[in-house]
Design an enzyme around this catalytic site. Structure first.
Site, mmCIF file in Angstrom:
data_model
loop_
_atom_site.group_PDB
_atom_site.id
_atom_site.type_symbol
_atom_site.label_atom_id
_atom_site.label_comp_id
_atom_site.label_asym_id
_atom_site.label_seq_id
_atom_site.Cartn_x
_atom_site.Cartn_y
_atom_site.Cartn_z
ATOM 1 C CG HIS A 76 -60.428 104.966 6.639
ATOM 2 N ND1 HIS A 76 -60.324 105.691 5.483
ATOM 3 C CD2 HIS A 76 -60.427 103.666 6.263
ATOM 4 C CE1 HIS A 76 -60.268 104.872 4.455
ATOM 5 N NE2 HIS A 76 -60.329 103.621 4.908
ATOM 6 C CB ALA A 121 -54.428 81.037 17.138
ATOM 7 C CB THR A 126 -55.822 97.300 19.590
ATOM 8 O OG1 THR A 126 -55.748 97.031 20.997
ATOM 9 C CG2 THR A 126 -56.917 96.452 18.959
ATOM 10 N NE ARG A 144 -46.849 81.253 29.198
ATOM 11 C CZ ARG A 144 -46.671 79.977 29.080
ATOM 12 N NH1 ARG A 144 -47.388 79.153 29.799
ATOM 13 N NH2 ARG A 144 -45.769 79.485 28.276
#
Length: 149
Positions: A76, A121, A126, A144
């Protein structure tokens, strides 16, 4: 594990040959979501995966996706004080050939995970992840370089 991709192909999803699924993914999104998911050949998809198909998700060949990974294409815009979750928008996600997405990773709208990259994990992606790097953390960052092992 090979029957699920066949059934999803019959339903209209584009899933490459040799892809296996240990569980049926959950799909969300409005309208005709079927053409918005493209999974390459020889991929491994584990249990509990969620694909949010507001926009296209393109997964390359030989990609491995771990337990309970979430791939989002919808978000949104920032709204006013009365409702901060403003208007809905959808951005595509791309995962390059040979990438490995670790268990419970979260891939946010509009990002690309490069070919041969590893997302650790629990990472929250982003921004784009370059090819052949390991990314980890919240937010995910390259930790790395990976060679050709």
């Amino acid at each position: 594990s090979r029957i699920r991709p066949a059934v999803l192909r019959a339903a209209g999803f584009c899933i490459g040959r040799g892809t296996v699924m240990w569980g049926t993914p959950m799909f969300t999104g409005a309208g005709n979501i079927y053409p918005r998911l493209r999974v390459g050949e020889s991929c491994w998809l584990n249990i509990g995966i969620l694909f949010n198909l507001g926009a296209e998700i393109a997964i390359g060949d030989g990609v491995s996706i771990g337990h309970q990974v979430v791939v989002l294409t919808e978000t949104h815009d920032m709204g006013g004080a009365a409702r901060r979750a403003g208007s809905l928008k959808a951005l595509p996600v791309r995962i390059g050939d040979g990438a490995w997405i670790g268990a419970r990773a979260l891939i946010l709208p509009g990002v690309e995970v490069g070919a041969g990259a590893v997302v650790a994990a629990g990472a929250v992606v982003t921004k784009d992840i370059p090819p052949n790097v390991m990314a980890a953390g919240v937010p995910a960052k390259a930790v790395r370089e990976l060679g050709d092992l």
